[in-house]
Design a protein around this motif. Structure first.
Motif, mmCIF file in Angstrom:
data_model
loop_
_atom_site.group_PDB
_atom_site.id
_atom_site.type_symbol
_atom_site.label_atom_id
_atom_site.label_comp_id
_atom_site.label_asym_id
_atom_site.label_seq_id
_atom_site.Cartn_x
_atom_site.Cartn_y
_atom_site.Cartn_z
ATOM 1 N N UNK A 15 19.044 101.687 73.251
ATOM 2 C CA UNK A 15 19.198 100.281 73.819
ATOM 3 C C UNK A 15 18.756 100.471 75.243
ATOM 4 N N UNK A 16 18.190 99.344 75.587
ATOM 5 C CA UNK A 16 18.012 99.154 77.067
ATOM 6 C C UNK A 16 18.373 97.802 77.598
ATOM 7 N N UNK A 17 19.232 97.649 78.529
ATOM 8 C CA UNK A 17 19.786 96.289 79.185
ATOM 9 C C UNK A 17 19.254 96.227 80.493
ATOM 10 N N UNK A 18 17.971 95.394 80.431
ATOM 11 C CA UNK A 18 17.241 95.132 81.685
ATOM 12 C C UNK A 18 17.972 94.299 82.567
ATOM 13 N N UNK A 19 17.921 94.220 83.762
ATOM 14 C CA UNK A 19 18.400 93.468 84.665
ATOM 15 C C UNK A 19 17.647 92.109 84.856
ATOM 16 N N UNK A 20 18.307 91.004 85.269
ATOM 17 C CA UNK A 20 17.500 89.786 85.324
ATOM 18 C C UNK A 20 16.436 89.927 86.593
ATOM 19 N N UNK A 21 16.590 90.758 87.407
ATOM 20 C CA UNK A 21 15.353 90.902 88.605
ATOM 21 C C UNK A 21 15.471 92.097 88.980
ATOM 22 N N UNK A 26 19.938 99.979 82.357
ATOM 23 C CA UNK A 26 20.908 100.838 81.476
ATOM 24 C C UNK A 26 20.108 101.223 80.340
ATOM 25 N N UNK A 27 19.735 102.574 80.137
ATOM 26 C CA UNK A 27 19.359 103.229 78.841
ATOM 27 C C UNK A 27 20.400 103.899 78.130
ATOM 28 N N UNK A 28 20.636 103.593 77.047
ATOM 29 C CA UNK A 28 21.663 104.380 76.222
ATOM 30 C C UNK A 28 21.074 104.823 74.857
ATOM 31 N N UNK A 29 21.209 106.243 74.601
ATOM 32 C CA UNK A 29 20.471 106.789 73.298
ATOM 33 C C UNK A 29 21.398 107.560 72.739
ATOM 34 N N UNK A 30 21.078 107.360 71.372
ATOM 35 C CA UNK A 30 22.094 108.534 70.450
ATOM 36 C C UNK A 30 21.067 109.198 69.345
ATOM 37 N N UNK A 61 5.928 97.255 84.252
ATOM 38 C CA UNK A 61 5.152 98.365 84.070
ATOM 39 C C UNK A 61 5.799 99.678 84.355
ATOM 40 N N UNK A 62 6.316 99.608 85.727
ATOM 41 C CA UNK A 62 7.139 100.828 86.352
ATOM 42 C C UNK A 62 8.448 100.987 85.384
ATOM 43 N N UNK A 63 9.162 100.013 84.925
ATOM 44 C CA UNK A 63 10.338 100.062 84.142
ATOM 45 C C UNK A 63 9.905 100.595 82.828
ATOM 46 N N UNK A 64 8.976 100.051 82.181
ATOM 47 C CA UNK A 64 8.503 100.656 80.741
ATOM 48 C C UNK A 64 8.334 101.991 80.911
ATOM 49 N N UNK A 65 7.430 102.298 81.783
ATOM 50 C CA UNK A 65 6.990 103.924 82.135
ATOM 51 C C UNK A 65 8.156 104.648 82.276
ATOM 52 N N UNK A 66 9.328 104.406 83.053
ATOM 53 C CA UNK A 66 10.445 105.008 83.238
ATOM 54 C C UNK A 66 11.261 105.203 81.986
ATOM 55 N N UNK A 67 11.397 104.050 81.242
ATOM 56 C CA UNK A 67 12.340 104.130 79.974
ATOM 57 C C UNK A 67 11.633 105.146 79.039
ATOM 58 N N UNK A 68 10.426 104.808 78.798
ATOM 59 C CA UNK A 68 9.699 106.009 77.728
ATOM 60 C C UNK A 68 9.677 107.402 78.284
ATOM 61 N N UNK A 69 9.630 107.603 79.692
ATOM 62 C CA UNK A 69 9.858 109.081 80.184
ATOM 63 C C UNK A 69 11.195 109.531 80.075
ATOM 64 N N UNK A 70 12.270 108.669 80.282
ATOM 65 C CA UNK A 70 13.620 109.175 79.982
ATOM 66 C C UNK A 70 13.942 109.505 78.741
#
Length: 127
Positions: A15-21, A26-30, A61-70
């Motif tokens: 799950x990913x909680x994106x900030x408004x701007x 916050x990325x949480x995984x199980x 774009x940067x956010x998606x890339x960082x989430x996928x990398x994590x």
């Protein structure tokens, strides 16, 4: 001839909680893995790991890339850790779980136990 089989089943939820701007998401995984290993026996391993991190999301774009990398890094580290534990367990724990051969170095045919004197003696005591 030795025969064994291993079945592996895995699942992960993120799950990913994106900030408004901008800022950090916050990325949480199980991650869960079930390994079923049998070689004239039955051993199962159930494991679960929860992980969490804040990743930078200056733009979509940067956010998606960082989430996928994590997520990719987390799952790879988890899998490598399980593989290493499995390798160590195979050399130590699984060996200790296996029944050693008798002094004769031959497997006991338990289906023919009744033909042995000790087998008859044991059967007579139980009846």
């Amino acid at each position: 001839k030795q025969w064994y089989q291993r079945r592996v089943r895995g699942q992960s939820k993120w799950s990913v909680e994106f900030p408004t701007s901008g800022g950090f998401a916050k990325v949480v995984g199980e991650m869960k893995v079930q390994v079923h290993y049998f070689e004239d026996g039955n051993v199962q391993l159930h494991t679960k790991k929860t992980t969490e991190e804040s990743v930078q999301v200056s733009n979509p774009e940067e956010g998606a890339k960082n989430v996928v990398e994590f997520i990719g890094r987390s799952e790879k580290e988890y899998q490598l850790g399980i593989n290493e534990n499995y390798r160590e367990m195979s050399a130590t724990t699984f060996k200790s779980l296996r029944r050693a051969l008798p002094i004769t170095k031959n497997l006991v045919d338990w289906h023919k136990l009744h033909s042995l004197n000790i087998g008859r003696d044991l059967m007579n005591r139980t009846t």
